[in-house]
Design an enzyme around this catalytic site. Structure first.
Site, mmCIF file in Angstrom:
data_model
loop_
_atom_site.group_PDB
_atom_site.id
_atom_site.type_symbol
_atom_site.label_atom_id
_atom_site.label_comp_id
_atom_site.label_asym_id
_atom_site.label_seq_id
_atom_site.Cartn_x
_atom_site.Cartn_y
_atom_site.Cartn_z
ATOM 1 N N TYR A 33 138.206 -16.424 72.650
ATOM 2 C CA TYR A 33 138.333 -17.777 73.188
ATOM 3 C C TYR A 33 138.531 -18.774 72.065
ATOM 4 C CZ TYR A 33 133.660 -19.160 71.565
ATOM 5 O OH TYR A 33 132.571 -19.481 70.770
ATOM 6 N N ARG A 52 144.158 -20.013 65.400
ATOM 7 C CA ARG A 52 142.943 -19.192 65.323
ATOM 8 C C ARG A 52 142.813 -18.306 66.556
ATOM 9 N NH1 ARG A 52 137.157 -22.078 64.627
ATOM 10 N NH2 ARG A 52 137.692 -22.819 66.718
ATOM 11 N N ARG A 100 136.810 0.100 85.441
ATOM 12 C CA ARG A 100 135.977 0.158 84.240
ATOM 13 C C ARG A 100 136.254 1.428 83.434
ATOM 14 N NH1 ARG A 100 131.226 1.730 81.872
ATOM 15 N NH2 ARG A 100 130.056 0.089 80.790
ATOM 16 N N HIS A 102 136.146 2.379 78.948
ATOM 17 C CA HIS A 102 136.018 1.823 77.611
ATOM 18 C C HIS A 102 137.359 1.732 76.888
ATOM 19 C CE1 HIS A 102 131.715 2.383 78.256
ATOM 20 N NE2 HIS A 102 131.475 1.735 77.131
ATOM 21 N N LYS A 145 136.716 -14.815 67.190
ATOM 22 C CA LYS A 145 136.009 -15.684 68.138
ATOM 23 C C LYS A 145 135.865 -14.951 69.467
ATOM 24 C CE LYS A 145 135.765 -20.693 69.015
ATOM 25 N NZ LYS A 145 134.492 -20.917 68.337
ATOM 26 N N GLU A 177 126.312 -18.680 58.732
ATOM 27 C CA GLU A 177 126.716 -19.826 59.538
ATOM 28 C C GLU A 177 125.618 -20.111 60.555
ATOM 29 O OE1 GLU A 177 130.311 -18.752 61.571
ATOM 30 O OE2 GLU A 177 129.453 -16.918 62.416
ATOM 31 N N LEU A 201 132.845 -17.477 61.168
ATOM 32 C CA LEU A 201 134.033 -17.950 61.862
ATOM 33 C C LEU A 201 134.701 -19.028 61.017
ATOM 34 C CD1 LEU A 201 135.583 -17.809 64.648
ATOM 35 C CD2 LEU A 201 134.376 -19.933 65.171
#
Length: 280
Positions: A33, A52, A100, A102, A145, A177, A201
């Site tokens: 995101y 980014r 579902r 993996h 992110k 961070e 980040l």
């Protein structure tokens, strides 16, 4: 509209939007995101946020179903539909919708795009922050992110329960961070911030404050620093897209900072001016 949600071409109020249970975000947090702030229908630093976003997706091998220009055009069009001068603009991409499993779904499964916009009052007055420190137990790809933010959520909750506003992560002695922001220090007139390796980040606000430091001739040192340096700093600086340049007055109950107010004020004013100028 008061709020606006978007999912693969469908628009509605956020509270009316739904997503398939098989969206891989639900099972695996399989997506990335980014987020920014808009004022007067102008999204601040949009190109940097988009770059980014595409970088994070690329590192996870997620194929975004838009070009950068197409996504920017969509976001710019959407902020015009919300009845608010200032908005929080959030977008994410997930690997797709599939049963579902993996392993990645087949090439016939396309990525999903989510966007949400809501009114937001941007705080231009810079309050002093109280912080806590916490061992950084997140994974080793913090430069992505990702949607997987449970360690950040738990750290933010612990800060709130400690009557503080943010948590500073560290790996051993090295400061990395914060739970949802970057942390830097000023010592002897030098702005010091952790390098943009895989442990932090690469914050957009972090990049902008570095730019301001260079404009004012403030030396910048992008090398790791440790907890002792954090506690002994002339100023502890917390930056994020919503808070341009906040300073800390306390860490783990001990007073910190307050020794270079002139530098801080110069940076704060310049960053707010930049935001107001680019979004006027």
């Amino acid at each position: 509209m008061k709020t606006l949600g978007y999912y693969n071409g469908k628009y509605d109020l956020i509270e009316n939007m739904t997503i398939p249970m098989n969206d891989r975000a639900c099972y695996f947090g399989d997506g990335v995101y980014d987020a920014a702030f808009s004022r007067n229908n102008v999204i601040f630093a949009l190109d940097e946020h988009i770059d980014r976003f595409f970088n994070s997706a690329g590192l996870l091998r997620i194929k975004i179903p838009y070009t950068k220009d197409e996504l920017k055009t969509l976001l710019i069009d959407m902020v015009k539909k919300v009845d608010a001068v200032e908005q929080f603009v959030y977008w994410q991409v997930t690997r797709g919708t599939a049963m579902r499993d993996h392993v990645f779904p087949g090439d016939d499964v396309k990525a999903n795009i989510w966007i949400t916009l809501e009114p937001w009052n941007i705080e231009y007055k810079q309050q002093k922050l109280k912080l806590i420190t916490l061992e950084d137990t997140r994974f080793l790809h913090c430069n992505i992110k990702t949607l997987n933010l449970l360690p950040n959520v738990m750290a933010a909750q612990k800060a709130k329960e400690s009557n503080c506003q943010e948590t500073v992560f560290h790996r051993g002695d090295r400061v990395t961070e914060c739970a949802h922001s970057n942390v830097s220090i000023i010592k002897d007139g030098i702005f010091k911030t952790a390098p943009t390796d895989n442990l932090i980040l690469p914050g957009i606000a972090r990049a902008h404050i570095i730019k301001m430091c260079k404009r004012f001739g403030i030396p910048v040192d992008e090398t790791p620093f440790v907890l002792r340096e954090l506690m002994d700093a002339d100023e502890v600086i917390v930056t994020s897209s919503g808070d341009f340049c906040m300073t800390a007055c306390e860490i783990d109950g001990k007073p910190v900072g307050g020794k270079a107010p002139e530098i801080v004020e110069k940076l704060q004013n310049a960053l707010v001016d930049e935001f107001l100028e680019e979004t006027k």
